[in-house]
Design an enzyme around this catalytic site. Sequence first.
Site, PDB file in Angstrom:
ATOM      1  N   CYS A  88       0.851  -1.183   0.000  1.00 41.46           N
ATOM      2  CA  CYS A  88       0.000   0.000   0.000  1.00 41.46           C
ATOM      3  C   CYS A  88       0.890   1.238   0.000  1.00 41.46           C
ATOM      4  CB  CYS A  88      -0.948   0.095   1.193  1.00 41.46           C
ATOM      5  SG  CYS A  88      -2.161  -1.205   1.230  1.00 41.46           S
ATOM      6  N   ARG A  97       3.846  -0.393  -4.759  1.00 36.97           N
ATOM      7  CA  ARG A  97       3.556  -0.879  -3.405  1.00 36.97           C
ATOM      8  C   ARG A  97       2.200  -1.599  -3.328  1.00 36.97           C
ATOM      9  NH1 ARG A  97       6.878   1.486   0.478  1.00 36.97           N
ATOM     10  NH2 ARG A  97       5.376   0.746   1.988  1.00 36.97           N
ATOM     11  N   GLU A 152      17.182 -18.343  -7.067  1.00 42.29           N
ATOM     12  CA  GLU A 152      16.737 -17.027  -7.501  1.00 42.29           C
ATOM     13  C   GLU A 152      16.198 -17.085  -8.938  1.00 42.29           C
ATOM     14  OE1 GLU A 152      15.853 -14.528  -6.149  1.00 42.29           O
ATOM     15  OE2 GLU A 152      15.986 -12.879  -7.566  1.00 42.29           O
ATOM     16  N   LYS A 172       5.583  -4.451  -3.777  1.00 40.05           N
ATOM     17  CA  LYS A 172       6.922  -4.330  -3.217  1.00 40.05           C
ATOM     18  C   LYS A 172       6.845  -3.851  -1.775  1.00 40.05           C
ATOM     19  CE  LYS A 172      11.287  -3.183  -5.283  1.00 40.05           C
ATOM     20  NZ  LYS A 172      11.604  -4.497  -5.852  1.00 40.05           N
ATOM     21  N   TRP A 184      -2.909  -2.656  -1.697  1.00 36.67           N
ATOM     22  CA  TRP A 184      -2.666  -4.089  -1.861  1.00 36.67           C
ATOM     23  C   TRP A 184      -3.585  -4.763  -0.845  1.00 36.67           C
ATOM     24  CZ3 TRP A 184      -0.819  -8.332   0.959  1.00 36.67           C
ATOM     25  CH2 TRP A 184      -0.469  -9.452   0.178  1.00 36.67           C
ATOM     26  N   LYS A 191      12.448 -15.791  -9.928  1.00 39.29           N
ATOM     27  CA  LYS A 191      12.232 -14.727 -10.928  1.00 39.29           C
ATOM     28  C   LYS A 191      11.252 -15.196 -11.993  1.00 39.29           C
ATOM     29  CE  LYS A 191      13.311 -12.000  -9.431  1.00 39.29           C
ATOM     30  NZ  LYS A 191      13.867 -11.380  -8.294  1.00 39.29           N
ATOM     31  N   ASN A 195      -1.760   2.070   5.722  1.00 37.07           N
ATOM     32  CA  ASN A 195      -0.900   0.983   5.246  1.00 37.07           C
ATOM     33  C   ASN A 195      -0.523   0.153   6.460  1.00 37.07           C
ATOM     34  OD1 ASN A 195       1.100  -0.675   4.160  1.00 37.07           O
ATOM     35  ND2 ASN A 195       2.668   0.921   4.236  1.00 37.07           N
ATOM     36  N   GLY A 196      -0.816  -1.146   6.418  1.00 35.18           N
ATOM     37  CA  GLY A 196      -0.481  -2.009   7.555  1.00 35.18           C
ATOM     38  C   GLY A 196      -1.655  -2.914   7.866  1.00 35.18           C
ATOM     39  N   HIS A 239      16.108 -38.267  -6.361  1.00 33.03           N
ATOM     40  CA  HIS A 239      15.460 -38.738  -5.128  1.00 33.03           C
ATOM     41  C   HIS A 239      13.962 -38.431  -5.154  1.00 33.03           C
ATOM     42  CE1 HIS A 239      19.267 -39.969  -3.456  1.00 33.03           C
ATOM     43  NE2 HIS A 239      19.766 -38.836  -3.940  1.00 33.03           N
ATOM     44  N   GLU A 298       7.606 -15.461 -10.609  1.00 33.08           N
ATOM     45  CA  GLU A 298       6.855 -14.272 -10.216  1.00 33.08           C
ATOM     46  C   GLU A 298       6.467 -13.376 -11.378  1.00 33.08           C
ATOM     47  OE1 GLU A 298      10.645 -11.818  -8.332  1.00 33.08           O
ATOM     48  OE2 GLU A 298       8.651 -11.338  -7.623  1.00 33.08           O
TER      49      GLU A 298
HETATM   50  C1  F6R Z   1      11.267 -10.943  -5.486  1.00 30.18           C
HETATM   51  C2  F6R Z   1      11.308  -9.919  -4.453  1.00 30.18           C
HETATM   52  C3  F6R Z   1      10.965 -10.330  -3.071  1.00 30.18           C
HETATM   53  C4  F6R Z   1      11.789  -9.523  -2.040  1.00 30.18           C
HETATM   54  C5  F6R Z   1      11.296  -9.833  -0.625  1.00 30.18           C
HETATM   55  C6  F6R Z   1      12.122  -9.131   0.431  1.00 30.18           C
HETATM   56  O1  F6R Z   1      11.687 -10.438  -6.720  1.00 30.18           O
HETATM   57  O2  F6R Z   1      11.564  -8.773  -4.709  1.00 30.18           O
HETATM   58  O3  F6R Z   1      11.124 -11.696  -2.871  1.00 30.18           O
HETATM   59  O4  F6R Z   1      13.131  -9.852  -2.182  1.00 30.18           O
HETATM   60  O5  F6R Z   1       9.957  -9.431  -0.511  1.00 30.18           O
HETATM   61  O6  F6R Z   1      12.052  -7.754   0.286  1.00 30.18           O
HETATM   62  P1  F6R Z   1      13.108  -6.809   0.987  1.00 30.18           P
HETATM   63  O7  F6R Z   1      14.429  -7.092   0.370  1.00 30.18           O
HETATM   64  O8  F6R Z   1      12.623  -5.420   0.703  1.00 30.18           O
HETATM   65  O9  F6R Z   1      13.089  -7.154   2.441  1.00 30.18           O
END
Ligand code: F6R
Length: 605
Positions: free
Chosen positions: A2, A27, A478, A600, A75, A482, A99-100, A501, A485
């Site tokens: 948010c 966000r 990773e 994010k 969000w 990627k 937000n929260g 296994h 997502e």
């Molecule tokens: C994936 C991604 C997330 C963040 C995770 C931690 O591409 O961006 O998996 O890495 O939410 O976020 P931070 O680093 O902000 O704590």
Amino acid sequence: MCGIIGYSGPLEAKKILLDGLSQLEYRGYDSAGIALFDTLSNIRLIKRTGKVAALRQACAKEQDSSHCGIGHTRWATHGGVTDANAHPHRAGRVTLIHNGIIENYHNLTNEFGLEGKLVSQTDSEVAACLLDQFYRGNPLEAIKELTLHIEGSYAFCVLFDDRPGEIYGIRKVSPLVAAYTRSGALIASDLTALIPYTRKYFVVPEGHVAKLTGYKISLYDMEGTPVSPEIMEVNWNMDSAMKNGFPHFMLKEIHEQPQALKNTILPRMSKGLPDFTDDNIPDELFCQCTKIHMIACGTAMHAGMVARALMEPVLHIPVTVSIASEFRYEDPLVDQDTLAVIISQSGETIDTLAALRLAKSRGSRTLAIVNVKGSTIARESDFVLYTHAGPEIAVASTKAYSVQLAALYMITCRMALVRKNFTKDQAAAFLSGLLDAIPAMETMIARKEEEKHLVTHLINQSDAFFIGRGLDYAFSLEGALKLKEISYIHAEAYAAGELKHGTIALIAPKVPVIAIATQEHVFLKTISNVREVKARGAFVILLTKEHAQVDSSLADIHIRIPDMDDRFTVFPIAVILQLMAYYASIGKNLDVDQPRNLAKSVTVE
Ligand code: F6R
């Protein structure tokens, strides 16, 4: 999660709020809304499900007469994606954005008899109703009373009907930054919304109320005593938060990695060795611990996994990596002999923050690797090593991962030096190997067009597997995240030797297997595992160093990175994996920068 913004000043509020929401959209993008004081001091509310563009359209007919208002991009947590659940929420004389998460909203609904009065399913509306009940003409007193009743995390911006031109901001855990600028007073979830107006800002401290008017911002503690904010200055500009000709933020951020690495490494080099003097990180922090515990989420946790595979053989001490949301509840074995390394791009991820607090409470010394200056994790850690990636706007993390790795590699080197695992020459050679990884990344970025065709097979598949051994396995984690997502292709990372296994049962003709084989000491073993999947019809995309010897029949696609020291191959490999996911997402016509269901800066548990 948010994004919230508030503005009071001489300019037209609607435009500032909408522009700010566009900057904050990463966000959350389920719905968006604004509330504006009009010329008659009435509050107008406009909200829509969908992205900020939908709200912008809905606002087009609105008069541009307001100079004070608040805006929110959501969000969804409590309640579905509907207009009613979109913020701002109104209750009596109170209009509020949040937000929260208010954890005890259900009990509060019962305790204060709100059932039947609420028009949304959100926890946030409960806070608005309570604030209205507590409001007797003094905003500070009402806010204080609210904070005594609510549990959870919050950043609120509030308008009171009888206080035109005023915005009240308060936070606990969730972020809020504010600035008084030539254009007026602004408050927002993060700096990207403030940066068009100023480079100076302050973080609203927890337990304080920020009051914005068109003329100033005042900060008060809960007793109503004025407090001077601690002014900070940001070291990036508006350009860093724009696409600058790239079609997507993600592609731009992939391109920015070599520079971000230089910005993170070079200022911390002295005489060819890593030096954290300017970061105020003392060597005794590295000497005194007998074990290291890394804690993070998602991509940041994957950076920790790489560091673990790198560090243990060098430092000869146990290195553990924990998922922050698990660490909190598993009674972890951390104590005063543990160095807890907390990794977070945003510095606001709530599980990571809670894990940091737990590690501190157990007596561990804490070192945070954080990208956002002044963020909560940075402020609460004993020591902080800032990465200098600049703002990362695409939801999928790319450059933040690379700089987290760079910071972890530098920590490894400094620790090895001060603990005498490395001689000076070895440490200098290690650091120079790290610097050599930068041109290797540039090479892979320059060859990005080659990656476009390799995803043609991938995008028609529903599953993919990433395999590798040792460091290569850590990189695979990773790569799989990627791909999942942003392309919505189900992907799993497996230690190459572990496939047989169980998981090998899933390898059928044409199933893509992305095999990473850059580690010399396990190269032949990994190649044997590749043969096993190839024998079962897998479509193999093989990633090796330039001069690796492999049968041409082994791989359907073979991508080679420049020859280099095994320990640093993650940097060019990361570029390949990021581009693979990027082009897969484009190939499927998906929203690369804002993938579904995500946002994010995860400030909810
Ligand atoms: C994936 C991604 C997330 C963040 C995770 C931690 O591409 O961006 O998996 O890495 O939410 O976020 P931070 O680093 O902000 O704590």
